[in-house]
Design a protein around this motif. Structure first.
Motif, mmCIF file in Angstrom:
data_model
loop_
_atom_site.group_PDB
_atom_site.id
_atom_site.type_symbol
_atom_site.label_atom_id
_atom_site.label_comp_id
_atom_site.label_asym_id
_atom_site.label_seq_id
_atom_site.Cartn_x
_atom_site.Cartn_y
_atom_site.Cartn_z
ATOM 1 N N THR A 70 0.806 -1.226 0.000
ATOM 2 C CA THR A 70 0.000 0.000 0.000
ATOM 3 C C THR A 70 0.839 1.278 0.000
ATOM 4 O O THR A 70 0.342 2.359 0.333
ATOM 5 C CB THR A 70 -0.972 0.016 1.195
ATOM 6 N N ASN A 71 2.121 1.182 -0.354
ATOM 7 C CA ASN A 71 2.971 2.372 -0.550
ATOM 8 C C ASN A 71 3.218 3.204 0.708
ATOM 9 O O ASN A 71 3.403 4.418 0.618
ATOM 10 C CB ASN A 71 2.391 3.288 -1.633
ATOM 11 N N LEU A 72 3.256 2.585 1.858
ATOM 12 C CA LEU A 72 3.431 3.352 3.092
ATOM 13 C C LEU A 72 4.788 4.039 3.176
ATOM 14 O O LEU A 72 4.938 5.021 3.905
ATOM 15 C CB LEU A 72 3.250 2.451 4.311
ATOM 16 N N GLY A 73 5.758 3.545 2.440
ATOM 17 C CA GLY A 73 7.088 4.136 2.482
ATOM 18 C C GLY A 73 7.300 5.236 1.462
ATOM 19 O O GLY A 73 8.423 5.713 1.285
ATOM 20 N N ASN A 107 6.079 -5.346 1.062
ATOM 21 C CA ASN A 107 6.084 -4.611 -0.210
ATOM 22 C C ASN A 107 5.563 -3.180 -0.065
ATOM 23 O O ASN A 107 4.634 -2.761 -0.747
ATOM 24 C CB ASN A 107 5.251 -5.376 -1.251
ATOM 25 N N ASN A 108 6.179 -2.424 0.847
ATOM 26 C CA ASN A 108 5.753 -1.048 1.091
ATOM 27 C C ASN A 108 6.862 -0.016 0.886
ATOM 28 O O ASN A 108 6.704 1.143 1.266
ATOM 29 C CB ASN A 108 5.205 -0.915 2.516
ATOM 30 N N MET A 135 9.974 -7.976 1.380
ATOM 31 C CA MET A 135 9.956 -7.212 0.122
ATOM 32 C C MET A 135 9.936 -5.696 0.333
ATOM 33 O O MET A 135 9.183 -4.972 -0.304
ATOM 34 C CB MET A 135 8.731 -7.627 -0.717
ATOM 35 N N ASN A 136 10.743 -5.219 1.246
ATOM 36 C CA ASN A 136 10.767 -3.785 1.530
ATOM 37 C C ASN A 136 12.103 -3.105 1.197
ATOM 38 O O ASN A 136 12.354 -1.983 1.615
ATOM 39 C CB ASN A 136 10.417 -3.532 3.004
#
Length: 206
Positions: A70-73, A107-108, A135-136
Motif C-alpha cells: 500500500t505504498n506506506l514508504g 512490499n511497502n 519485500m521492503n
C-alpha cells in the motif's frame, strides 16, 4: 468485527479516513492490503502509515492489520519518503499497543530505515505474534536489528523478512539471537542473499 477493504482503489484520503475511525469501528481485524492482483491495490502513502500508527497507540480492539503493498514508504506513487514517517509512527505504536497480534507490511518500500524503526518498536512489544516486513528493499542492518528484537521482550512466533537483502552479516546477526529465542516457530528468509555463511549460521542456531 472483521472488515476487508483490500484492493479497492482507495486513495490516501480514504486510508486516512479509515484510520481515524478505527476507535469507533471497534474492529478486531482490518485488511487493506493488496491481493495477488495489484491492479486495484489501495494507493496509500506515508501519511496513511502515520495515521494508522497514531490510532494504534491507544487502540484496544484491533488484533490484525493488513497493509501489504500500500505504498506506506512513499510520499506519492514514485517518491520515497526520506524520513520514513510511517515507520516512525508504527514504531511508537508498537511500543505502546498491547492488543495487536498480526501486522502485515510487505512490499511497502519502507527501506532499511523504515523496517529498522518498526523492529525497534517490536523490541518493546510483548503482544505481537506475527510480523511481515518482506519485500521492503531493506539491507543487512535489518538482520542486526531483528536479532536484537528477538533477544528482547518480543513474543513473535512468526517473522517474515523475505526478499530483503540481509546478506551473510545480517543472517549471522540473527543467528546469535535465535540460539536464545524459544518462541519463534516460523521464520521466512527466502531470497535474502544469506549465502553459505549466513545460511549455515541460521541452520546451526535452530
Amino acid at each position: 468485527k472483521h472488515l476487508n477493504l483490500g484492493s479497492n482503489d482507495l486513495s490516501h484520503e480514504g486510508g486516512i479516513a479509515i484510520a481515524r475511525e478505527l476507535g469507533s469501528l471497534k474492529l478486531q481485524s482490518l485488511e487493506l492490503g493488496a491481493d495477488d492482483n495489484p491492479l486495484h491495490a489501495n494507493r496509500f502513502n506515508s501519511k496513511v502509515g502515520v495515521a494508522m500508527g497514531e490510532q494504534l497507540c491507544h487502540n484496544t480492539c484491533l488484533r490484525m492489520l493488513g497493509l501489504n503493498g500500500t505504498n506506506l514508504g512513499k510520499i506519492d506513487d514514485k517518491t520515497l519518503d526520506p524520513k520514513q514517517e510511517a515507520g516512525a509512527s508504527l514504531r511508537k505504536a508498537l511500543c505502546l499497543n498491547e492488543t495487536l497480534e498480526h501486522l502485515a507490511l510487505s512490499n511497502n518500500s519502507l527501506g532499511t530505515e523504515g523496517c529498522v524503526l518498526i523492529l525497534q518498536g517490536l523490541a518493546e512489544n510483548a503482544t505481537l505474534k506475527d510480523l511481515d516486513v518482506s519485500m521492503n528493499k531493506a539491507g543487512p542492518e535489518l538482520g542486526v536489528v531483528a536479532g536484537l528484537a528477538l533477544s528482547g521482550k518480543a513474543s513473535l512466533t512468526s517473522l517474515s523478512l523475505a526478499g530483503n537483502d540481509l546478506g551473510p552479516s545480517g543472517g549471522c546477526a540473527m543467528a546469535s539471537a535465535l540460539v536464545l529465542n524459544t518462541q519463534l516457530t516460523s521464520l521466512n528468509l527466502h531470497g535474502t542473499s544469506l549465502r553459505d555463511r549466513g545460511s549455515i549460521a541460521i541452520a546451526n542456531a535452530l
